[in-house]
Write a protein that holds these residues in place. Structure first.
Motif, PDB file in Angstrom:
ATOM      1  N   PRO A  26       0.836  -1.206   0.000  1.00 55.15           N
ATOM      2  CA  PRO A  26       0.000   0.000   0.000  1.00 55.15           C
ATOM      3  C   PRO A  26       0.871   1.255   0.000  1.00 55.15           C
ATOM      4  N   VAL A  27       0.426   2.264  -0.688  1.00 53.46           N
ATOM      5  CA  VAL A  27       1.080   3.571  -0.666  1.00 53.46           C
ATOM      6  C   VAL A  27      -0.005   4.585  -0.331  1.00 53.46           C
ATOM      7  N   ILE A  28       0.085   5.205   0.853  1.00 55.93           N
ATOM      8  CA  ILE A  28      -0.923   6.147   1.320  1.00 55.93           C
ATOM      9  C   ILE A  28      -0.278   7.505   1.519  1.00 55.93           C
ATOM     10  N   ARG A  29      -0.804   8.522   0.828  1.00 54.55           N
ATOM     11  CA  ARG A  29      -0.266   9.894   0.866  1.00 54.55           C
ATOM     12  C   ARG A  29       1.228   9.896   0.552  1.00 54.55           C
ATOM     13  N   GLY A  30       1.584   9.082  -0.406  1.00 51.95           N
ATOM     14  CA  GLY A  30       2.963   9.045  -0.872  1.00 51.95           C
ATOM     15  C   GLY A  30       3.902   8.222  -0.028  1.00 51.95           C
ATOM     16  N   LYS A  31       3.402   7.633   1.070  1.00 55.44           N
ATOM     17  CA  LYS A  31       4.274   6.845   1.940  1.00 55.44           C
ATOM     18  C   LYS A  31       3.980   5.363   1.786  1.00 55.44           C
ATOM     19  N   GLU A  32       5.069   4.613   1.649  1.00 53.24           N
ATOM     20  CA  GLU A  32       4.958   3.165   1.474  1.00 53.24           C
ATOM     21  C   GLU A  32       4.684   2.499   2.816  1.00 53.24           C
ATOM     22  N   ARG A  33       3.711   1.559   2.834  1.00 47.86           N
ATOM     23  CA  ARG A  33       3.348   0.848   4.049  1.00 47.86           C
ATOM     24  C   ARG A  33       3.826  -0.597   3.967  1.00 47.86           C
ATOM     25  N   GLU A  34       3.601  -1.326   5.054  1.00 45.77           N
ATOM     26  CA  GLU A  34       4.017  -2.725   5.096  1.00 45.77           C
ATOM     27  C   GLU A  34       3.260  -3.547   4.057  1.00 45.77           C
ATOM     28  N   PRO A  35       3.916  -4.506   3.373  1.00 49.55           N
ATOM     29  CA  PRO A  35       3.233  -5.362   2.394  1.00 49.55           C
ATOM     30  C   PRO A  35       2.122  -6.168   3.056  1.00 49.55           C
ATOM     31  N   MET A  36       1.069  -6.416   2.275  1.00 46.92           N
ATOM     32  CA  MET A  36      -0.085  -7.179   2.747  1.00 46.92           C
ATOM     33  C   MET A  36      -0.233  -8.436   1.896  1.00 46.92           C
ATOM     34  N   ALA A  37      -0.555  -9.532   2.561  1.00 56.10           N
ATOM     35  CA  ALA A  37      -0.870 -10.763   1.831  1.00 56.10           C
ATOM     36  C   ALA A  37      -2.326 -10.680   1.369  1.00 56.10           C
ATOM     37  N   VAL A  38      -2.545 -10.790   0.045  1.00 57.56           N
ATOM     38  CA  VAL A  38      -3.888 -10.652  -0.523  1.00 57.56           C
ATOM     39  C   VAL A  38      -4.128 -11.757  -1.549  1.00 57.56           C
ATOM     40  N   THR A  39      -5.377 -11.894  -1.925  1.00 53.03           N
ATOM     41  CA  THR A  39      -5.700 -12.823  -3.009  1.00 53.03           C
ATOM     42  C   THR A  39      -5.310 -12.196  -4.343  1.00 53.03           C
ATOM     43  N   LEU A  40      -5.189 -13.044  -5.347  1.00 53.79           N
ATOM     44  CA  LEU A  40      -4.896 -12.538  -6.689  1.00 53.79           C
ATOM     45  C   LEU A  40      -5.999 -11.585  -7.149  1.00 53.79           C
ATOM     46  N   GLN A  41      -7.237 -11.891  -6.784  1.00 57.19           N
ATOM     47  CA  GLN A  41      -8.361 -11.054  -7.193  1.00 57.19           C
ATOM     48  C   GLN A  41      -8.234  -9.639  -6.614  1.00 57.19           C
ATOM     49  N   ARG A  42      -7.882  -9.548  -5.337  1.00 59.61           N
ATOM     50  CA  ARG A  42      -7.753  -8.237  -4.717  1.00 59.61           C
ATOM     51  C   ARG A  42      -6.540  -7.503  -5.277  1.00 59.61           C
ATOM     52  N   TYR A  43      -5.472  -8.234  -5.548  1.00 58.26           N
ATOM     53  CA  TYR A  43      -4.263  -7.611  -6.102  1.00 58.26           C
ATOM     54  C   TYR A  43      -4.588  -6.930  -7.439  1.00 58.26           C
ATOM     55  N   ILE A  44      -5.273  -7.673  -8.322  1.00 56.19           N
ATOM     56  CA  ILE A  44      -5.594  -7.104  -9.642  1.00 56.19           C
ATOM     57  C   ILE A  44      -6.605  -5.971  -9.498  1.00 56.19           C
ATOM     58  N   ARG A  45      -7.571  -6.154  -8.588  1.00 61.36           N
ATOM     59  CA  ARG A  45      -8.547  -5.092  -8.364  1.00 61.36           C
ATOM     60  C   ARG A  45      -7.857  -3.810  -7.913  1.00 61.36           C
ATOM     61  N   ASN A  46      -6.910  -3.907  -6.964  1.00 59.97           N
ATOM     62  CA  ASN A  46      -6.180  -2.732  -6.482  1.00 59.97           C
ATOM     63  C   ASN A  46      -5.352  -2.094  -7.591  1.00 59.97           C
TER      64      ASN A  46
END
Length: 655
Positions: free
Chosen positions: A604-624
């Protein structure tokens, strides 16, 4: 009769392929055990060891049918009994399938030299029977049901009564089904109707500007059905010289009144039409002997004197006219329109010495020219809005003017292109509007004027890529517009029932079929061989609970194109259907209810700052990734991952 099934045994690179047109009965065609074909002489006797070059080739096939108990005829408020869409890539055989069905065959040549072997299965509702009409295919085990009509009609017919009480129709039973094919290329064999498989086949090549696609017929159609392009439109006639039609600016000149525009038009029309005839009669291209001596006609002196007299007769219209690059216009005081001078010119040409063949055509053309000028004299000057241009609203009172122009152009074309200087057009039609009007009016002209019909006649209408030149939105509504036109034709008594077979590349058009009893056949070409596969899972084209086909599912299942739009649609649908408004919720649902797992890492990148990686499904990854293209910290998914994610979500629809 209603067409149920088409089987193409052999035609071009199509072999042993069939598809459903209407599934009221389930039809099967198979190869029997043992012999699959044989050769026969002209007397119908089998010839062993023969070559197809010498004898007639006959295929043997097994045939079965059964009533489809789940059949639902959802016609409702529609004139269309069923629609079959042939969908596939370019060169996948769609046009060949349509050609095989409607193309004229040599019914008197038992050798079938064009190599077209096919059969059509009908439901004859008038006689309550299944009727099979075949071209060089014999149905195994049904010899007693065969009626050989080859000597007269070029096919064999098998009749299967649906109950013992149903009589077999006599050989003289009148056929009440027409086969009309609308297309736009060079493949038309004939302008006229012909019989194929006992059906009156009527070709409509909408690219052919001829008397069968008449301008007057289009005008009549638009007057009766203005919603298909007449509203706010106009028919225009321009004049052109030997070089080209001038630009629009050429036709407008300041300070000219409508009466002066009309006068200019009549004199310019006179110049172009009469000078063409003068050159045709008196300025023949010289011919020479082998020795180089010019060949003289016996009437040469008479023709020379007439040419001099003709120049005097035409003096009223033989001066130079304004051109596009002129900056001023010298106004000429002509007074009234040149009716007397034009009449004198026509009279001169009617009594002139004529040295060519087809004198009757020449005389008929002069009658048409006279009629054209007569109709223009009566036309109000307001319809001459510019130099060398007539612009007419699409209203019935202008039919005689339209017909006069068309007759002049038609007979001029049959002559030596005497009327090529007249250009007809619809002023504000788009290419798509013009195509739709040509298709609908072509059908209207054939049904109403050319082939008188009765209310008990059925219609099989075939269209080859009707969406060509259409805006996608027009393609989406094409079937609806066609159905509307057909309903008008039906209410006017031009046919009883209608079936449609169409070849298309348009997902918009396929999407619109959800409102009709429809079948889809997918065509594919592989190593030069065409395959046809009935698309049995129409329910896959719409999401559960949704009444209409999804455009994105049509793209995926029919055209084999996985899109990000489909991924987004499926993801959003599952969020609503499974009550998972947030991405975390849907990921949890995937994990608890499906085989889908957390296989991707999203940064995730929020307001230009990189956050900790998140484990997600392939569906959510492509959606994001679709929703946040500005996030460049994550690697783009692959086409294979997009397809896999879509497939997994499609499988979730059943949970």
């Amino acid at each position: 009769m209603k067409l149920l099934y088409v089987w193409i045994e052999e035609f071009r690179n199509i072999k042993q392929q069939g598809f459903i047109v209407d599934n009221e009965y389930r039809v099967s065609v198979e190869i029997p055990d043992g012999d699959s074909f044989g050769f026969y002489d002209s007397q119908g006797c089998r010839v062993l060891g023969a070559s197809s070059v010498l004898w007639r080739k006959i295929f043997y096939r097994k045939f079965t049918y059964e009533k489809n108990e789940s059949y639902s005829n959802r016609i409702g408020n529609s004139s269309v009994q069923s629609i079959t869409a042939l969908a596939g890539e370019n060169a996948s055989g769609k046009s060949s399938i349509i050609e095989c069905i409607h193309q004229r065959a040599d019914q008197f040549n038992y050798q079938n030299k064009e190599g077209r072997y096919f059969l059509l299965v009908f439901l004859d509702t008038d006689h309550h029977s299944i009727v099979v009409r075949t071209r060089d295919i014999w149905l195994h085990g049904f010899e007693d049901k065969k009626n050989d009509k080859r000597s007269n009609d070029g096919y064999e017919e098998y009749v299967f009564p649906l109950s013992e009480a149903d009589p077999i129709p006599s050989a003289q039973a009148e056929n009440t089904t027409k086969l009309i094919s609308i297309y736009q290329d060079h493949r038309e064999e004939t302008l006229y109707a012909y019989m194929t498989m006992g059906l009156l086949a009527i070709p409509i090549n909408i690219e052919r500007k001829n008397f069968r696609n008449s301008f007057t017929g289009i005008f009549d159609f638009l007057c009766e059905f203005p919603q298909f392009g007449a509203e706010g439109n106009q028919i225009v006639f321009y004049l052109k010289d030997e070089e080209s039609r001038e630009t629009e600016a050429y036709f407008k000149k300041a300070d000219l009144t409508p009466d002066e525009y009309k006068n200019y038009f009549l004199r310019k029309l006179s110049q172009l039409l009469f000078e063409t005839l003068r050159n045709y009669l008196y300025h023949e291209t010289p011919q020479f002997t082998m020795a180089g001596t010019r060949i003289k006609r016996p009437e040469e002196e008479i023709l020379h004197q007439e040419d001099i007299a003709c120049a005097k007769v035409l003096s009223f219209c033989t001066f130079d006219y304004p051109r596009s690059d002129s900056t001023s216009l010298v106004k000429i005081t002509w007074g009234s329109t040149p009716e007397t001078a034009i009449s004198a010119a026509i009279a001169f040409f009617k009594k002139s010495t004529y040295v060519y063949s087809r004198k009757s055509l020449y005389d008929r053309y002069l009658d048409c020219v006279e009629q054209l000028f007569s109709s223009l004299y009566k036309l109000d000057a307001q319809y001459f809005p510019a130099l060398y241009k007539v612009s007419l609203p699409i209203r019935p009172e202008f039919r005689n003017v339209i017909e006069s122009f068309e007759n002049c152009i038609m007979y001029g074309d049959e002559g030596a292109h005497w009327a090529d200087s007249i250009i007809s057009d619809f002023e504000w039609f788009s290419a798509g509007q013009q195509q739709m009007s040509l298709m609908f009016s072509g059908l209207y002209q054939r049904l109403k004027h050319e082939y008188g019909t009765e209310k008990d006649e059925d219609l099989i209408l075939m269209l080859d890529e009707p969406e060509t030149h259409m805006h996608p939105e027009a393609g989406r509504h094409f079937i609806e517009a066609l159905d509307c036109a057909l309903m008008h034709f039906q209410s006017a008594g031009l046919f009883r029932h209608c079936q449609i077979i169409l070849a298309t590349h348009s997902p918009f058009l396929i999407q619109s079929l959800s409102d009709y009893p429809a079948n889809i056949a997918l065509t594919e070409s592989y190593q030069g061989r065409i395959t046809i596969c009935d698309f049995q899972n129409l329910q896959h084209l719409h999401l559960p609970g949704w009444p209409n086909y999804s455009f994105n599912l049509v793209m995926y299942y029919v055209f084999h194109v996985p899109t990000t739009e489909l991924h987004d649609e499926l993801y959003g649908y599952l969020q609503v259907a499974r009550n998972c408004p947030y991405e975390d919720d849907l990921d949890k649902w995937f994990l608890n209810n499906t085989p889908i797992e957390l296989t991707k890492s999203w940064i995730p990148v929020i307001r230009g700052k990189e956050r900790e990686p998140m484990a997600v499904t392939l569906q959510r990854y492509i959606r994001n990734f679709i929703h946040h293209p500005e996030n460049t910290k994550n690697q783009k998914y692959t086409p294979a991952e997009l397809k896999r994610s879509i497939e997994e979500m499609l499988s979730c629809l059943a949970y």
